[in-house]
Scaffold this active site. Structure first.
Site, PDB file in Angstrom:
ATOM      1  N   SER A 150       0.842  -1.194   0.000  1.00 15.39           N
ATOM      2  CA  SER A 150       0.000   0.000   0.000  1.00 15.39           C
ATOM      3  C   SER A 150       0.879   1.248   0.000  1.00 15.39           C
ATOM      4  CB  SER A 150      -0.955  -0.043   1.206  1.00 15.39           C
ATOM      5  OG  SER A 150      -1.992   0.892   1.079  1.00 15.39           O
ATOM      6  N   GLU A 207      -1.616  -2.573  -8.409  1.00 14.23           N
ATOM      7  CA  GLU A 207      -2.810  -2.916  -7.629  1.00 14.23           C
ATOM      8  C   GLU A 207      -3.373  -1.611  -7.097  1.00 14.23           C
ATOM      9  OE1 GLU A 207      -3.224  -2.594  -4.198  1.00 14.23           O
ATOM     10  OE2 GLU A 207      -1.174  -2.178  -3.536  1.00 14.23           O
ATOM     11  N   HIS A 248      -5.132  -5.385  -1.891  1.00 16.56           N
ATOM     12  CA  HIS A 248      -5.936  -5.170  -0.696  1.00 16.56           C
ATOM     13  C   HIS A 248      -7.172  -6.060  -0.632  1.00 16.56           C
ATOM     14  CE1 HIS A 248      -3.540  -1.498  -1.011  1.00 16.56           C
ATOM     15  NE2 HIS A 248      -3.867  -1.192   0.230  1.00 16.56           N
TER      16      HIS A 248
END
Length: 306
Positions: free
Chosen positions: A115, A213, A280
């Protein structure tokens, strides 16, 4: 763009090694971190915590200087053999250019996180050639670990064998898959954070397999981030695209988001493999960055060297 040599490798962990949790971005949930630490201890590791790992300072786990000091202290300490980010969130991009890169070159050790931690991974790759681990000890709200990912992360940190990842047809991004094969170092992570690093921490992507992502996808933001990367020349020369999980604020918009991403990626004329288990979403898996990878869109697989 600066050419980067991605041959730098970290030493594999052994039972008895000391590792440290730090919080380069947002403040984590203490119980969740402690549950993950217990799993690491079950692997035979000695777990420590940075002084500001659980501090709250606005949106962040301490001031910029405090978060940077915790991270640099872990990177400089020869007894610490791996550094785990407690979580992502926001804030690692504020300190990524100030890391002690000389300490990393002197004593390469893996940083594990994803992230927002993508900013740190990119800066370290760009400046030292050392790849970390995009991922974490993923678990549910009760602290139970995802067993497949735990096995994969253990293999990345303790072993040296290649790992094969299979695309999942149930992921919305699976529909982005084309044909063909490509090889190159695996570089990337969270799309929004990658775009944030463009021009100052993003490494040269020529010849790379680009990992993408995204979380809480919104059409406007997704389009802007991909446009920024493309028009800034950062996607020129990529060898292939490995697309992970794109989680959505509005699941009913999945088809439109995928069409939007397709419009950007297909212009590059390289193999694209979607539906990979990185990000995620449900049953996410960890993967090593900077390692040589082979993307096979026809077989639906990504093989990453150990």
């Amino acid at each position: 763009m600066m050419e980067t040599d991605y041959r730098t490798r970290f030493a594999r962990l052994r039972s008895g090694d000391r590792v440290r949790f730090v919080s380069p971005a947002s403040t984590p949930d203490r119980d969740a971190v402690l549950a993950r630490a217990a799993s690491l201890e079950a692997w035979g590791l000695d777990v420590e915590y940075g002084p500001h790992a659980f501090v709250e300072h606005g949106w962040f786990a301490g001031t910029d200087d405090q978060r940077l000091a915790d991270l640099d202290d872990a990177l400089r300490d020869p007894e610490i053999r791996a550094v785990f980010a407690t979580r992502g969130g926001r804030g690692s991009y504020r300190i990524a250019d100030r890391l002690d890169f000389e300490a990393i070159r002197r004593d390469p050790k893996p940083l594990i996180g994803f992230s927002d931690i993508t900013a740190l991974h990119m800066a370290i790759l760009r400046e030292t050639g050392l790849g970390g681990v995009h991922g974490a000890l993923y678990g549910d709200s009760a602290g139970a670990l995802e067993p497949d990912n735990a096995d994969i992360l253990h293999q990345i940190l303790f072993g040296n064998e290649a790992i094969s990842y299979a695309a999942r047809p149930e992921e919305p991004t699976f529909r982005l898959t084309t044909t063909g094969t490509a090889s190159g170092p695996l570089i990337g992570g969270n799309l929004e954070t990658l775009a944030t690093t463009a021009g100052w921490a993003l490494p040269d992507l020529r010849g790379a397999i680009l990992l993408l992502e995204a979380v809480d996808c919104m059409p406007g933001l997704t389009d802007r981030m991909l446009t920024l990367l493309a028009k800034g020349g950062h996607l020129a020369g990529v060898a292939g695209i490995a697309v992970g999980q794109f989680t959505l604020k509005s699941p009913e918009k999945a088809e439109k988001i995928v069409d939007l991403v397709r419009d950007h990626l297909y212009r590059l004329g390289v193999p694209v493999l979607g539906g990979l288990p990185f990000g995620h979403g449900m049953r996410a898996q960890s993967v090593r960055l900077g390692a040589m990878a082979r993307l096979d869109a026809d077989a639906g697989s990504l093989i990453v060297e150990g």
